[in-house]
Design a protein around this motif. Structure first.
Motif, PDB file in Angstrom:
ATOM      1  N   GLU A 132       1.571  -5.038  -1.970  1.00 10.36           N
ATOM      2  CA  GLU A 132       2.435  -5.726  -1.015  1.00 10.36           C
ATOM      3  C   GLU A 132       3.812  -6.001  -1.619  1.00 10.36           C
ATOM      4  O   GLU A 132       4.831  -5.903  -0.930  1.00 10.36           O
ATOM      5  N   LEU A 133       3.831  -6.339  -2.906  1.00  6.95           N
ATOM      6  CA  LEU A 133       5.108  -6.605  -3.570  1.00  6.95           C
ATOM      7  C   LEU A 133       5.958  -5.343  -3.633  1.00  6.95           C
ATOM      8  O   LEU A 133       7.143  -5.365  -3.306  1.00  6.95           O
ATOM      9  N   ILE A 134       5.342  -4.235  -4.041  1.00 12.15           N
ATOM     10  CA  ILE A 134       6.079  -2.974  -4.129  1.00 12.15           C
ATOM     11  C   ILE A 134       6.551  -2.528  -2.748  1.00 12.15           C
ATOM     12  O   ILE A 134       7.646  -1.970  -2.594  1.00 12.15           O
ATOM     13  N   ALA A 135       5.738  -2.793  -1.721  1.00 11.23           N
ATOM     14  CA  ALA A 135       6.089  -2.379  -0.356  1.00 11.23           C
ATOM     15  C   ALA A 135       7.365  -3.047   0.131  1.00 11.23           C
ATOM     16  O   ALA A 135       8.058  -2.510   1.006  1.00 11.23           O
ATOM     17  N   GLU A 136       7.697  -4.198  -0.434  1.00 12.46           N
ATOM     18  CA  GLU A 136       8.925  -4.872  -0.042  1.00 12.46           C
ATOM     19  C   GLU A 136      10.164  -4.080  -0.461  1.00 12.46           C
ATOM     20  O   GLU A 136      11.249  -4.280   0.094  1.00 12.46           O
ATOM     21  N   PHE A 137      10.000  -3.181  -1.441  1.00 16.89           N
ATOM     22  CA  PHE A 137      11.134  -2.407  -1.947  1.00 16.89           C
ATOM     23  C   PHE A 137      10.949  -0.905  -1.733  1.00 16.89           C
ATOM     24  O   PHE A 137      11.797  -0.121  -2.146  1.00 16.89           O
ATOM     25  N   ASP A 138       9.840  -0.504  -1.123  1.00 20.15           N
ATOM     26  CA  ASP A 138       9.566   0.918  -0.909  1.00 20.15           C
ATOM     27  C   ASP A 138       9.155   1.122   0.547  1.00 20.15           C
ATOM     28  O   ASP A 138       8.084   0.665   0.957  1.00 20.15           O
ATOM     29  N   THR A 139       9.980   1.792   1.313  1.00 17.34           N
ATOM     30  CA  THR A 139       9.725   1.949   2.750  1.00 17.34           C
ATOM     31  C   THR A 139       8.504   2.798   3.035  1.00 17.34           C
ATOM     32  O   THR A 139       7.774   2.541   3.998  1.00 17.34           O
ATOM     33  N   PHE A 140       8.250   3.815   2.187  1.00 17.19           N
ATOM     34  CA  PHE A 140       7.082   4.670   2.391  1.00 17.19           C
ATOM     35  C   PHE A 140       5.795   3.863   2.304  1.00 17.19           C
ATOM     36  O   PHE A 140       4.913   3.946   3.162  1.00 17.19           O
ATOM     37  N   LEU A 141       5.676   3.048   1.248  1.00 22.99           N
ATOM     38  CA  LEU A 141       4.485   2.229   1.069  1.00 22.99           C
ATOM     39  C   LEU A 141       4.386   1.152   2.142  1.00 22.99           C
ATOM     40  O   LEU A 141       3.294   0.836   2.624  1.00 22.99           O
ATOM     41  N   ALA A 142       5.519   0.601   2.543  1.00 19.59           N
ATOM     42  CA  ALA A 142       5.527  -0.409   3.599  1.00 19.59           C
ATOM     43  C   ALA A 142       4.986   0.164   4.902  1.00 19.59           C
ATOM     44  O   ALA A 142       4.190  -0.481   5.613  1.00 19.59           O
ATOM     45  N   LYS A 143       5.387   1.391   5.235  1.00 15.87           N
ATOM     46  CA  LYS A 143       4.886   2.042   6.451  1.00 15.87           C
ATOM     47  C   LYS A 143       3.392   2.326   6.339  1.00 15.87           C
ATOM     48  O   LYS A 143       2.653   2.189   7.312  1.00 15.87           O
ATOM     49  N   HIS A 144       2.960   2.712   5.146  1.00 16.42           N
ATOM     50  CA  HIS A 144       1.540   3.004   4.944  1.00 16.42           C
ATOM     51  C   HIS A 144       0.693   1.750   5.131  1.00 16.42           C
ATOM     52  O   HIS A 144      -0.339   1.787   5.813  1.00 16.42           O
ATOM     53  N   ILE A 145       1.140   0.641   4.559  1.00 15.24           N
ATOM     54  CA  ILE A 145       0.398  -0.610   4.694  1.00 15.24           C
ATOM     55  C   ILE A 145       0.397  -1.081   6.150  1.00 15.24           C
ATOM     56  O   ILE A 145      -0.617  -1.547   6.675  1.00 15.24           O
ATOM     57  N   ALA A 146       1.545  -0.951   6.802  1.00 16.05           N
ATOM     58  CA  ALA A 146       1.628  -1.358   8.210  1.00 16.05           C
ATOM     59  C   ALA A 146       0.695  -0.527   9.084  1.00 16.05           C
ATOM     60  O   ALA A 146       0.124  -1.026  10.057  1.00 16.05           O
ATOM     61  N   ARG A 147       0.513   0.736   8.722  1.00 19.18           N
ATOM     62  CA  ARG A 147      -0.303   1.636   9.534  1.00 19.18           C
ATOM     63  C   ARG A 147      -1.793   1.537   9.217  1.00 19.18           C
ATOM     64  O   ARG A 147      -2.630   1.567  10.120  1.00 19.18           O
ATOM     65  N   TYR A 148      -2.111   1.404   7.919  1.00 16.37           N
ATOM     66  CA  TYR A 148      -3.516   1.465   7.515  1.00 16.37           C
ATOM     67  C   TYR A 148      -4.068   0.149   6.967  1.00 16.37           C
ATOM     68  O   TYR A 148      -5.269   0.052   6.709  1.00 16.37           O
ATOM     69  N   GLY A 149      -3.206  -0.859   6.740  1.00 15.27           N
ATOM     70  CA  GLY A 149      -3.695  -2.128   6.226  1.00 15.27           C
ATOM     71  C   GLY A 149      -4.641  -2.801   7.206  1.00 15.27           C
ATOM     72  O   GLY A 149      -4.424  -2.783   8.422  1.00 15.27           O
ATOM     73  N   ASN A 150      -5.727  -3.375   6.681  1.00 19.09           N
ATOM     74  CA  ASN A 150      -6.737  -4.056   7.500  1.00 19.09           C
ATOM     75  C   ASN A 150      -7.323  -3.133   8.573  1.00 19.09           C
ATOM     76  O   ASN A 150      -7.670  -3.584   9.664  1.00 19.09           O
ATOM     77  N   SER A 151      -7.449  -1.845   8.240  1.00 15.18           N
ATOM     78  CA  SER A 151      -7.991  -0.899   9.220  1.00 15.18           C
ATOM     79  C   SER A 151      -9.507  -0.972   9.330  1.00 15.18           C
ATOM     80  O   SER A 151     -10.086  -0.430  10.269  1.00 15.18           O
ATOM     81  N   GLY A 152     -10.162  -1.632   8.368  1.00 17.45           N
ATOM     82  CA  GLY A 152     -11.600  -1.794   8.431  1.00 17.45           C
ATOM     83  C   GLY A 152     -12.348  -0.620   7.833  1.00 17.45           C
ATOM     84  O   GLY A 152     -11.768   0.390   7.438  1.00 17.45           O
ATOM     85  N   THR A 153     -13.673  -0.748   7.786  1.00 13.22           N
ATOM     86  CA  THR A 153     -14.494   0.304   7.205  1.00 13.22           C
ATOM     87  C   THR A 153     -14.476   1.554   8.083  1.00 13.22           C
ATOM     88  O   THR A 153     -14.288   1.473   9.297  1.00 13.22           O
ATOM     89  N   GLY A 154     -14.682   2.689   7.433  1.00 15.11           N
ATOM     90  CA  GLY A 154     -14.700   3.943   8.164  1.00 15.11           C
ATOM     91  C   GLY A 154     -13.355   4.600   8.303  1.00 15.11           C
ATOM     92  O   GLY A 154     -13.246   5.676   8.899  1.00 15.11           O
ATOM     93  N   HIS A 155     -12.300   3.957   7.773  1.00 19.73           N
ATOM     94  CA  HIS A 155     -10.950   4.520   7.842  1.00 19.73           C
ATOM     95  C   HIS A 155     -10.392   4.678   6.422  1.00 19.73           C
ATOM     96  O   HIS A 155     -10.464   3.759   5.612  1.00 19.73           O
ATOM     97  N   THR A 156      -9.856   5.834   6.129  1.00 19.33           N
ATOM     98  CA  THR A 156      -9.282   6.097   4.806  1.00 19.33           C
ATOM     99  C   THR A 156      -7.907   5.440   4.698  1.00 19.33           C
ATOM    100  O   THR A 156      -7.025   5.704   5.507  1.00 19.33           O
ATOM    101  N   SER A 157      -7.764   4.559   3.719  1.00 15.78           N
ATOM    102  CA  SER A 157      -6.490   3.858   3.554  1.00 15.78           C
ATOM    103  C   SER A 157      -6.009   3.842   2.108  1.00 15.78           C
ATOM    104  O   SER A 157      -4.837   3.571   1.846  1.00 15.78           O
ATOM    105  N   TYR A 158      -6.908   4.093   1.157  1.00 13.78           N
ATOM    106  CA  TYR A 158      -6.619   3.997  -0.277  1.00 13.78           C
ATOM    107  C   TYR A 158      -6.194   2.581  -0.662  1.00 13.78           C
ATOM    108  O   TYR A 158      -5.537   2.370  -1.680  1.00 13.78           O
ATOM    109  N   LEU A 159      -6.567   1.620   0.149  1.00 13.48           N
ATOM    110  CA  LEU A 159      -6.271   0.219  -0.143  1.00 13.48           C
ATOM    111  C   LEU A 159      -7.548  -0.591  -0.344  1.00 13.48           C
ATOM    112  O   LEU A 159      -7.483  -1.779  -0.621  1.00 13.48           O
ATOM    113  N   SER A 160      -8.699   0.040  -0.206  1.00 11.46           N
ATOM    114  CA  SER A 160      -9.969  -0.669  -0.200  1.00 11.46           C
ATOM    115  C   SER A 160     -10.536  -0.837  -1.605  1.00 11.46           C
ATOM    116  O   SER A 160      -9.996  -0.328  -2.594  1.00 11.46           O
TER     117      SER A 160
END
Length: 228
Positions: free
Chosen positions: A61-89
């Motif tokens: 989350e800290l890095i996402a504040e300075f990196d738009t690519f990661l920010a978009k990824h977290i916004a799209r896949y963050g808290n997506s729940g089980t069964g979804h590939t996010s690389y955040l789990s």
């Protein structure tokens, strides 16, 4: 597809290289920063924006504040729940932890000689956990201490703890005969000169000299001082 793109010299070949470099850059920052300081990866939950989601997601989350690519990824896949590939789990965290464990084990085997640091304490569920830490010297001469393993409910008798230590070292293919030092607390089952853990380890590896843990010894001094 990436190999075919490289072979055909497609126009997006350089973009693929740039993307891979960016991913590896941020991955190295996260993993090296956390592991070099011995920080835990996982927290009590895996929710983005939670105060209890652990150091891994916090750093993301800290890095996402300075990196738009990661920010978009977290916004799209963050808290997506089980069964979804996010690389955040936690699955990704576990992979990082296993990879770091393999690197640390290779360091220990390369160093060859090591010391043991062992202590136990109940966890939050009141299950007694024996902690095994290995201290060794890196090739450039700096000493390091690395956590090796938790062992649950080994018992507090010296025979039980000796079996737990030797079986763990055997599991990781670490030769106990290369042990050159031991450091535990001052209790009889650990420090006893005849039947303590240190005595039993020394029977197996005679060059493994025992030194009482400085932190435990200082604690005893403090208690005596307060008593006075």
């Amino acid at each position: 597809m990436k190999d075919r793109s490289n072979a055909l010299g497609r126009i997006d070949h350089m973009l693929t290289i740039q993307s891979d470099e960016e991913i590896n850059y941020w991955r190295n920052i996260r993993v090296k920063a956390l592991s070099s300081r011995g920080l835990s990866f996982r927290g009590h939950d895996e929710k983005i924006s939670s105060l209890d989601n652990g150091n891994y997601l916090m750093s993301m989350e800290l890095i996402a504040e300075f990196d738009t690519f990661l920010a978009k990824h977290i916004a799209r896949y963050g808290n997506s729940g089980t069964g979804h590939t996010s690389y955040l789990s936690s699955t990704t965290c576990e992979k990082f932890i296993r990879l770091m464990g393999e690197i640390i084990l290779m360091e220990i085997l390369t160093a060859k000689y090591f010391s043991l640091i062992i202590d136990s304490t109940p966890d939050r569920s009141y299950v007694d956990q024996l902690t095994i830490v290995i201290r060794y010297i890196l090739p450039h001469g700096s000493p390091v201490e690395r956590f090796l393993n938790f062992i649950s409910n080994t018992g507090h008798k010296s025979e039980q703890e000796t079996n737990a230590v030797t079986s763990t070292l055997t599991q990781f293919e670490i030769d106990i005969s290369n042990c050159r030092g031991q450091s535990y607390d001052n209790t009889a089952n650990m420090a006893g000169i005849y039947n303590g853990l240190q005595a039993k380890i020394k029977e197996i590896s005679p060059l493994a000299e025992y030194v009482p843990c400085s932190a435990h010894s200082f604690n005893l001094v403090g208690e005596c001082w307060i008593g006075l």
